[in-house]
Design a protein around this motif. Sequence first.
Motif, PDB file in Angstrom:
ATOM      1  N   ARG A 183       0.816  -1.218   0.000  1.00 54.92           N
ATOM      2  CA  ARG A 183       0.000   0.000   0.000  1.00 54.92           C
ATOM      3  C   ARG A 183       0.851   1.271   0.000  1.00 54.92           C
ATOM      4  N   ARG A 208       0.654   2.781  -9.684  1.00 50.40           N
ATOM      5  CA  ARG A 208      -0.620   3.395 -10.048  1.00 50.40           C
ATOM      6  C   ARG A 208      -0.683   3.724 -11.536  1.00 50.40           C
ATOM      7  N   MET A 209       0.354   4.384 -12.049  1.00 48.46           N
ATOM      8  CA  MET A 209       0.359   4.766 -13.461  1.00 48.46           C
ATOM      9  C   MET A 209       0.424   3.554 -14.392  1.00 48.46           C
ATOM     10  N   LEU A 219      -5.612   9.619 -15.047  1.00 49.17           N
ATOM     11  CA  LEU A 219      -4.166   9.555 -15.245  1.00 49.17           C
ATOM     12  C   LEU A 219      -3.489  10.908 -15.098  1.00 49.17           C
ATOM     13  N   LEU A 258       2.275   0.396  -4.392  1.00 47.89           N
ATOM     14  CA  LEU A 258       1.096   0.937  -5.070  1.00 47.89           C
ATOM     15  C   LEU A 258       1.306   2.334  -5.647  1.00 47.89           C
ATOM     16  N   PRO A 259       1.954   3.275  -4.925  1.00 45.97           N
ATOM     17  CA  PRO A 259       2.164   4.602  -5.542  1.00 45.97           C
ATOM     18  C   PRO A 259       2.966   4.549  -6.845  1.00 45.97           C
ATOM     19  N   TYR A 260       3.921   3.625  -6.935  1.00 51.37           N
ATOM     20  CA  TYR A 260       4.726   3.515  -8.149  1.00 51.37           C
ATOM     21  C   TYR A 260       4.029   2.682  -9.228  1.00 51.37           C
ATOM     22  N   ILE A 281      -0.636   0.520 -13.873  1.00 49.82           N
ATOM     23  CA  ILE A 281      -1.908  -0.203 -13.799  1.00 49.82           C
ATOM     24  C   ILE A 281      -2.989   0.526 -14.585  1.00 49.82           C
ATOM     25  N   LEU A 282      -3.063   1.845 -14.440  1.00 48.98           N
ATOM     26  CA  LEU A 282      -4.071   2.615 -15.167  1.00 48.98           C
ATOM     27  C   LEU A 282      -3.814   2.574 -16.669  1.00 48.98           C
TER      28      LEU A 282
END
Length: 323
Positions: A225, A233-234, A308, A229-231, A236-237
């Motif tokens: 988390r 996020r892009m 995004l 996840l912060p790295y 995955i989107l």
Amino acid sequence: MRKGYNIIALEGGGNLAEHIDVLVRRRRREERRFQLLLFLPTIVFLVLMVLFPLVYSVRISFYDYVRGREPRFIGFGNYAHLFRSEQFWLVTWVTLRITLTCLAIEMGLGLLLGFALSQKVPGMGVFRVLIFLPMMLAPLVAGLFWRLLLDQTFGLVNFFLERLGFQAVEWLTDPRFAIWGIIITDVWQWTPFVVLLVLAGLGTIPQELQEAATLDRASPWMRFRNIYLPYLRMPILLAVLFRSIDTLKMFDVPYILTGGGPGDLTTTLSLLGYRNLFSFFKVGVASAISWFVVIIVNVLVNMLLKILSPRRKIPREMVDTGL
């Protein structure tokens, strides 16, 4: 001599400067003309192969145009006909079901395989190559490959199921399993794309953060988390964006595996447009279906692009001072 030359240059300096300026402007015009000539074949190709078909398909979607008959303008009649058709909404639901199911499975498997393949284990490079191989195949080849594997009579999948004591499954003709044959094929081919993006995101995580989490004895969930996840996020989107576009306009795999059957239970919107055009010669209806898909894809792309796009956080001091 040098002094005399400078005096002459100063006396005729105005005319010389104007002459040079004219030459420079002419040279720039020639360069722009030459650049335009270099781009001209590409521009002509795009107009003929992209722009003209798009404009023509939009125009023809407003006509009652059946091959062999004179086109008749009916406005939004084709779209109204589609929205009143039960078959159209069934096909739309099938397309959305395939899209959502493929996205869920591919995202989950992609994350798991991405984390597994990111481990520094001897021989992991070989496994990465094997994982990425399906992505290199054309959808047509992947569809033919899985059509052989899922064949009821001599397919390898049923062969192993029978050896394990299970009953053979009619993967391509049974209404309960036909759609799953398409989903399995798409997941097999395009999960590696998600894995590739996940590995790229994991590669950007600083080693110091992972070492600090190890020293602090952070749990796996806390690491995922707060660090991963912060790295991710892009990536995955981006995976959701590209895979949504591809699955919403899916044509190759359903056409090869099931042909849209049994009935319309595996017919996608692209396949429905293909049938109307090449089986029933309803050019206007086929164009309306195609543009309905374009509208859905564009709405989805715009929604995901808003997610995004980075949001700038306004500092609290600026808010308090009214800046």
